[in-house]
Design a protein around this motif. Structure first.
Motif, PDB file in Angstrom:
ATOM      1  N   GLY A 290     -11.775   7.980  -0.714  1.00 16.89           N
ATOM      2  CA  GLY A 290     -11.614   9.258  -1.400  1.00 16.89           C
ATOM      3  C   GLY A 290     -10.445   9.246  -2.364  1.00 16.89           C
ATOM      4  O   GLY A 290     -10.532   9.769  -3.487  1.00 16.89           O
ATOM      5  N   ALA A 291      -9.314   8.631  -1.942  1.00 17.17           N
ATOM      6  CA  ALA A 291      -8.145   8.554  -2.814  1.00 17.17           C
ATOM      7  C   ALA A 291      -8.439   7.693  -4.043  1.00 17.17           C
ATOM      8  O   ALA A 291      -7.965   7.992  -5.152  1.00 17.17           O
ATOM      9  CB  ALA A 291      -6.964   7.983  -2.037  1.00 17.17           C
ATOM     10  N   LYS A 292      -9.226   6.629  -3.876  1.00 18.04           N
ATOM     11  CA  LYS A 292      -9.578   5.772  -5.014  1.00 18.04           C
ATOM     12  C   LYS A 292     -10.445   6.529  -6.010  1.00 18.04           C
ATOM     13  O   LYS A 292     -10.311   6.358  -7.228  1.00 18.04           O
ATOM     14  CB  LYS A 292     -10.287   4.513  -4.525  1.00 18.04           C
ATOM     15  N   ALA A 293     -11.331   7.389  -5.503  1.00 11.74           N
ATOM     16  CA  ALA A 293     -12.159   8.203  -6.402  1.00 11.74           C
ATOM     17  C   ALA A 293     -11.295   9.177  -7.195  1.00 11.74           C
ATOM     18  O   ALA A 293     -11.478   9.355  -8.409  1.00 11.74           O
ATOM     19  CB  ALA A 293     -13.215   8.951  -5.600  1.00 11.74           C
ATOM     20  N   ILE A 294     -10.346   9.806  -6.520  1.00 20.27           N
ATOM     21  CA  ILE A 294      -9.435  10.725  -7.208  1.00 20.27           C
ATOM     22  C   ILE A 294      -8.579   9.967  -8.221  1.00 20.27           C
ATOM     23  O   ILE A 294      -8.322  10.443  -9.331  1.00 20.27           O
ATOM     24  CB  ILE A 294      -8.560  11.475  -6.186  1.00 20.27           C
ATOM     25  N   ALA A 295      -8.142   8.757  -7.844  1.00 19.82           N
ATOM     26  CA  ALA A 295      -7.343   7.943  -8.759  1.00 19.82           C
ATOM     27  C   ALA A 295      -8.139   7.577 -10.014  1.00 19.82           C
ATOM     28  O   ALA A 295      -7.613   7.626 -11.133  1.00 19.82           O
ATOM     29  CB  ALA A 295      -6.878   6.675  -8.043  1.00 19.82           C
ATOM     30  N   HIS A 296      -9.411   7.241  -9.836  1.00 14.20           N
ATOM     31  CA  HIS A 296     -10.250   6.910 -10.987  1.00 14.20           C
ATOM     32  C   HIS A 296     -10.358   8.106 -11.932  1.00 14.20           C
ATOM     33  O   HIS A 296     -10.321   7.949 -13.160  1.00 14.20           O
ATOM     34  CB  HIS A 296     -11.636   6.476 -10.503  1.00 14.20           C
ATOM     35  N   ALA A 297     -10.484   9.299 -11.352  1.00 19.19           N
ATOM     36  CA  ALA A 297     -10.543  10.504 -12.183  1.00 19.19           C
ATOM     37  C   ALA A 297      -9.204  10.747 -12.882  1.00 19.19           C
ATOM     38  O   ALA A 297      -9.161  11.171 -14.042  1.00 19.19           O
ATOM     39  CB  ALA A 297     -10.917  11.708 -11.319  1.00 19.19           C
ATOM     40  N   LEU A 298      -8.083  10.457 -12.180  1.00 16.81           N
ATOM     41  CA  LEU A 298      -6.754  10.646 -12.771  1.00 16.81           C
ATOM     42  C   LEU A 298      -6.555   9.767 -14.005  1.00 16.81           C
ATOM     43  O   LEU A 298      -5.886  10.168 -14.959  1.00 16.81           O
ATOM     44  CB  LEU A 298      -5.670  10.323 -11.747  1.00 16.81           C
ATOM     45  N   SER A 299      -7.119   8.570 -13.964  1.00 12.81           N
ATOM     46  CA  SER A 299      -6.934   7.658 -15.093  1.00 12.81           C
ATOM     47  C   SER A 299      -7.587   8.175 -16.365  1.00 12.81           C
ATOM     48  O   SER A 299      -7.240   7.742 -17.466  1.00 12.81           O
ATOM     49  CB  SER A 299      -7.504   6.279 -14.742  1.00 12.81           C
ATOM     50  N   LYS A 300      -8.522   9.129 -16.228  1.00 12.01           N
ATOM     51  CA  LYS A 300      -9.202   9.703 -17.390  1.00 12.01           C
ATOM     52  C   LYS A 300      -8.798  11.154 -17.648  1.00 12.01           C
ATOM     53  O   LYS A 300      -9.075  11.687 -18.715  1.00 12.01           O
ATOM     54  CB  LYS A 300     -10.721   9.646 -17.188  1.00 12.01           C
ATOM     55  N   ASN A 301      -8.150  11.774 -16.670  1.00 10.33           N
ATOM     56  CA  ASN A 301      -7.845  13.198 -16.749  1.00 10.33           C
ATOM     57  C   ASN A 301      -6.626  13.468 -17.631  1.00 10.33           C
ATOM     58  O   ASN A 301      -5.684  12.689 -17.653  1.00 10.33           O
ATOM     59  CB  ASN A 301      -7.592  13.747 -15.335  1.00 10.33           C
ATOM     60  N   SER A 302      -6.659  14.602 -18.329  1.00  9.60           N
ATOM     61  CA  SER A 302      -5.535  14.966 -19.198  1.00  9.60           C
ATOM     62  C   SER A 302      -5.069  16.406 -18.989  1.00  9.60           C
ATOM     63  O   SER A 302      -4.354  16.957 -19.827  1.00  9.60           O
ATOM     64  CB  SER A 302      -5.927  14.777 -20.661  1.00  9.60           C
ATOM     65  N   THR A 303      -5.478  17.023 -17.863  1.00  8.19           N
ATOM     66  CA  THR A 303      -5.089  18.419 -17.608  1.00  8.19           C
ATOM     67  C   THR A 303      -4.341  18.610 -16.299  1.00  8.19           C
ATOM     68  O   THR A 303      -3.531  19.531 -16.178  1.00  8.19           O
ATOM     69  CB  THR A 303      -6.332  19.339 -17.584  1.00  8.19           C
ATOM     70  N   LEU A 304      -4.586  17.768 -15.281  1.00  5.11           N
ATOM     71  CA  LEU A 304      -3.997  17.977 -13.961  1.00  5.11           C
ATOM     72  C   LEU A 304      -2.493  17.783 -13.998  1.00  5.11           C
ATOM     73  O   LEU A 304      -1.993  16.755 -14.462  1.00  5.11           O
ATOM     74  CB  LEU A 304      -4.627  17.030 -12.933  1.00  5.11           C
ATOM     75  N   LEU A 305      -1.756  18.778 -13.475  1.00  2.00           N
ATOM     76  CA  LEU A 305      -0.298  18.745 -13.453  1.00  2.00           C
ATOM     77  C   LEU A 305       0.256  18.482 -12.057  1.00  2.00           C
ATOM     78  O   LEU A 305       1.359  17.951 -11.918  1.00  2.00           O
ATOM     79  CB  LEU A 305       0.272  20.068 -13.974  1.00  2.00           C
ATOM     80  N   SER A 306      -0.505  18.863 -11.018  1.00  2.86           N
ATOM     81  CA  SER A 306      -0.008  18.737  -9.648  1.00  2.86           C
ATOM     82  C   SER A 306      -1.123  18.276  -8.718  1.00  2.86           C
ATOM     83  O   SER A 306      -2.217  18.849  -8.726  1.00  2.86           O
ATOM     84  CB  SER A 306       0.560  20.080  -9.168  1.00  2.86           C
ATOM     85  N   LEU A 307      -0.821  17.249  -7.904  1.00  3.18           N
ATOM     86  CA  LEU A 307      -1.774  16.722  -6.924  1.00  3.18           C
ATOM     87  C   LEU A 307      -1.070  16.627  -5.582  1.00  3.18           C
ATOM     88  O   LEU A 307      -0.035  15.972  -5.456  1.00  3.18           O
ATOM     89  CB  LEU A 307      -2.283  15.346  -7.348  1.00  3.18           C
ATOM     90  N   ASN A 308      -1.645  17.287  -4.560  1.00  2.97           N
ATOM     91  CA  ASN A 308      -1.052  17.297  -3.224  1.00  2.97           C
ATOM     92  C   ASN A 308      -2.043  16.703  -2.230  1.00  2.97           C
ATOM     93  O   ASN A 308      -3.082  17.299  -1.945  1.00  2.97           O
ATOM     94  CB  ASN A 308      -0.683  18.731  -2.823  1.00  2.97           C
ATOM     95  N   LEU A 309      -1.712  15.504  -1.701  1.00  7.60           N
ATOM     96  CA  LEU A 309      -2.527  14.838  -0.675  1.00  7.60           C
ATOM     97  C   LEU A 309      -1.724  14.664   0.611  1.00  7.60           C
ATOM     98  O   LEU A 309      -1.964  13.732   1.376  1.00  7.60           O
ATOM     99  CB  LEU A 309      -3.012  13.482  -1.187  1.00  7.60           C
TER     100      LEU A 309
END
Length: 428
Positions: A290-309
């Motif tokens: 699940g964390a790898k999927a979120i990381a893959h999205a982060l590499s393309k994302n340009s809006t997320l400011l805060s991530l809490n896991l």
């Protein structure tokens, strides 16, 4: 000597009320039968609001009496604590938001008529910007008779078969609240006492389906907080399905649930198809995949400011993937990975991020077994960093010297940021 005793012992010729005040008092006394308000001057309206009965029907007062003393009196007579700052300093907004919240929290499916909620909507919809629902009641079950208690259930039949435990249907309400911007929900029952059952603390499949459809119709919603409701992967995926491409959603909080890797993959898809700025997934069951999927999205994302896991089950595979993504991502500012199962490899990957990334300002790695080598890597990286103002590495098996150095650099960066902000405000 004749002595006259007035009905009002405080009455004297010196304080005979003027005719205008007598007229206003007459308006107050007969307001229910003959509501006169808009025709009055501002000073006269204030006088009337101070004298009106707070027991007047909402059908009369909601769209007639403007925000002011009257709604302040209504709030203070009904609730002990009234923090108006949470409601944009509007007494009227406070009253109608809390009034609707109380109706929903006391709604009993199968007993309370839906019209109890719907008849209030036209009166309050213009003032509802946030709903904070702290409980949702299930249907009331009729107690079994002594004979029913003695009869054995046939094989394969559960005690709860055929009994619906669905809660309030938000699909009948949310599409009508056109100004709603924040929705805080928890599926639980407060003060259940000896009637405790686990089903009182979770949303059903039908609850999830109706809520998902309702959220899709709530076009101005900016913040959704749905916590402590036993949401699993299936429910998470259904909710996310209806939130894809949502025009205004900026903050999503699914903390304290049971969401695992499949739910995290759905959330990764949401990051790619929305403009989400805050994602809070603390205290769930997300692991490496699940964390790898979120990381893959982060590499393309340009809006997320805060991530809490925080307090998940993320290991080094997931942690290193997030580190690699942050070498590309230049938007994320706050990252919380505390309380996972991260070790040295993740700290090494994040050290590279700290040395190169100038966007990240807050990182939390507390309560992970990082080790002393990781401490030295992070210490060296922090010596090159000027943007991180908070780096929490408590309880990570790092040596005290590394922890002290990291804290000192973070404090120096924070002090420099304050001075810079102060100088820029003076120049303006």
């Amino acid at each position: 000597m004749r002595r006259i005793i007035a009905e009002d012992p405080d009455w004297t010729l010196a304080i005979v009320p003027c005719l205008s005040n007598l007229c206003l008092q007459s308006i107050i006394k007969n307001f229910k039968e003959n509501p006169i308000f808009k025709e009055l001057t501002p000073i006269q309206r204030d006088f009337v609001q101070k004298g009106l009965s707070t027991a007047l029907p909402l059908e009369l007062t909601a769209n007639l009496i403007s925000d002011g003393v009257y709604w302040k009196r209504c709030c203070e007579e009904r609730w002990n604590l009234c923090d108006i700052s949470r409601y944009d300093h509007s007494w009227k907004r406070m009253f109608f938001e809390r009034h609707l919240e109380n109706i929903i929290e006391l709604f009993i499916p199968g007993m309370t008529e839906q019209n109890t909620v719907l008849q209030v909507v036209p009166l309050c919809k213009n003032y509802i910007k946030r709903l904070d629902i702290s409980q949702l009641l299930p249907p009331i079950r009729e107690p079994k008779t002594e004979e029913e208690e003695l009869v054995l259930d046939p094989p394969g039949k559960s005690e709860d078969d055929g009994l619906s435990v669905d809660h309030f249907d938000f699909n009948i309400l949310l599409n009508k609240l056109t100004n709603l911007e924040e929705l805080h929900l928890v599926y639980r029952v407060k003060q259940c006492g000896m009637n405790f059952e686990w089903q009182m603390f979770e949303m059903t499949d039908r609850d999830c389906e109706s809520l998902a459809k309702a959220l899709a119709s709530c076009k101005n919603l900016k913040l959704l907080r749905l916590h402590k409701s036993h949401i699993d992967d299936k429910k998470c995926r259904l909710l996310v399905k209806h939130l894809l491409n949502h025009p205004s959603l900026r903050e999503l909080d699914f903390s304290y649930n049971q969401i695992g890797d499949r739910g995290a993959r759905a959330l990764a898809k949401l990051l790619n198809q929305s403009e989400l700025e805050t994602l809070n997934m603390r205290v769930n069951n997300i692991r490496d995949h699940g964390a790898k999927a979120i990381a893959h999205a982060l590499s393309k994302n340009s809006t997320l400011l805060s991530l809490n896991l925080r307090l998940n089950r993320v290991g080094d595979e997931g942690g290193q993937a997030i580190g690699k993504a942050l070498l590309i991502n230049n938007t994320l500012r706050h990252l919380h990975l505390g309380g996972n199962v991260l070790e040295g490899p993740t700290a090494t990957a994040l050290a590279k991020v700290i040395a190169q990334n100038n966007t990240l300002t807050c990182i939390n790695l507390s309560c992970n077994n990082l080790g002393q080598d990781a401490g030295k890597a992070l210490q060296e990286a922090m010596s090159l960093n000027t943007s991180i103002t908070e780096c929490d590495v408590r309880l990570t098996e790092m040596d005290e010297q590394s922890i002290s150095f990291i804290n000192q650099v973070a404090w120096t960066n924070k002090s420099s940021e304050k001075k810079l902000c102060g100088n820029s405000s003076k120049s303006m």
